[in-house]
Design an enzyme around this catalytic site. Structure first.
Site, PDB file in Angstrom:
ATOM      1  CB  CYS A   1      -4.888  -1.072   4.299  1.00 35.22           C
ATOM      2  SG  CYS A   1      -4.474  -1.260   5.844  1.00 35.22           S
TER       3      CYS A   1
ATOM      4  CE  LYS B   1      -7.512   1.817   3.002  1.00 38.93           C
ATOM      5  NZ  LYS B   1      -6.311   2.080   4.145  1.00 38.93           N
TER       6      LYS B   1
ATOM      7  CD  GLU C   1      -2.539   1.303   2.478  1.00 44.87           C
ATOM      8  OE1 GLU C   1      -3.823   1.593   2.410  1.00 44.87           O
ATOM      9  OE2 GLU C   1      -2.067   0.972   3.565  1.00 44.87           O
TER      10      GLU C   1
END
Length: 308
Positions: free
Chosen positions: A162, A128, A41
């Site tokens: 994540c 995200k 990430e």
């Protein structure tokens, strides 16, 4: 097909050096006959490791503002030179790449996962969906535009960043799009990857690859506004890797790797996915579309629509 996670140390907030590191690991992957590689990430240009230990939520704090400006300046753009170099390397080496980046769009930084095909170039950019806890101080909230899977070597690969891997609807969207290889990217922590890598494999009956970094406060450049404060901390940053690969039955192909920089490699077989789906396919024969209705909005969200 051969897949790999690049468990590496990023050049924190140095996009030029970071791009060279990405190309180096791509080259290593190609030398090991890897077909698909995933980077952690925000590997390019860096995870915001200063937020929690330095009071990142202090409102209107001049040092925190300076830290954000430094962070934003180091972020990359989708049409900039850094990703252009990575695209060229992917094309030359023939390795499909998932790369976590900090994407700058004017004054906002997104945690973005870019999928790059050797022939087609960038095939998706997934921002995200929901930054986690203190990450919301530096990252914008994404949309569903990048919830897509891609054909790679007899598999359909999809990826999440994540903690959005804990979001059932996000996982469902990728399963429903035909995912058979799930990529999860993390800033670097075995406590994050030890459970969910196997869980996703079992839930989706997919191969599950987790890519994590190794990183500590010593990697912070001297001119970063909070450098001195971070060096005084008596506890490590805790980004110790954790890259791992699980099979569709939940068994480990590679258990979480701790501490070391390493290309985490495994060979995978599409037939193993079909064997495990004999008894469970979450968006196939075990789904109940007559009971549950799921709509995934994949439009790119913008702040304004201009009509001239």
């Amino acid at each position: 097909m051969r897949i790999a996670a690049a468990q590496a140390r990023p050049a924190w907030l140095d996009p030029v050096a970071g791009t060279k590191i990405v190309v180096d690991w791509l080259t290593r992957a190609a030398a090991n006959a890897v077909d698909l590689i995933a980077f952690p990430e925000t590997f390019l240009s860096g995870y915001p490791i200063w937020l929690a230990p330095t009071g990142g939520a202090r409102f209107d704090d001049p040092v925190q503002k300076a830290a954000y400006a430094y962070y934003s300046e180091a972020a990359v753009t989708l049409d900039g030179p850094h990703l252009a170099t990575v695209r060229e390397a992917v094309a030359d080496l023939g390795v499909f790449c998932y790369l976590g980046i900090t994407e700058r769009v004017r004054g906002t930084v997104y945690c973005t996962l870019v999928a790059i095909d050797p022939v087609r170039g960038v095939v998706s950019t997934h921002r995200k969906l929901m930054p986690t806890h203190e990450e919301r101080m530096v990252w914008g909230i994404g949309d569903g535009h990048g919830l897509r899977t891609h054909e790679v070597g007899g598999f359909r690969a999809g990826g999440l960043s994540c903690w959005e891997n804990w979001m059932p609807q996000a996982r469902h969207a990728l399963y429903a799009d035909g995912e058979t290889l799930h990529i999860s990217v993390w800033p670097g922590s075995t406590r994050n990857t030890a459970d969910i890598t196997r869980f996703v494999a079992l839930e989706g009956r997919v191969y599950s690859l987790a890519a994590s970094a190794v990183l500590d406060y010593a990697d912070v450049p001297p001119d970063f506004p909070l450098h001195d404060e971070l060096q005084l901390l008596d506890t490590p940053a805790g980004y110790d890797g954790g890259s791992a690969i699980a099979a569709p039955d939940g068994s480990w192909l590679i258990e979480p790797v701790v501490g070391e920089e390493r290309l985490v490699v495994a060979d995978i077989d599409p037939a193993a996915v079909l064997r495990e789906r004999q008894n469970f396919d979450p968006t196939g024969h075990y789904a109940r579309p007559d009971v549950f209705a799921v709509t995934v909005d994949r439009r790119r969200r913008t702040s304004a629509t201009f009509v001239d």
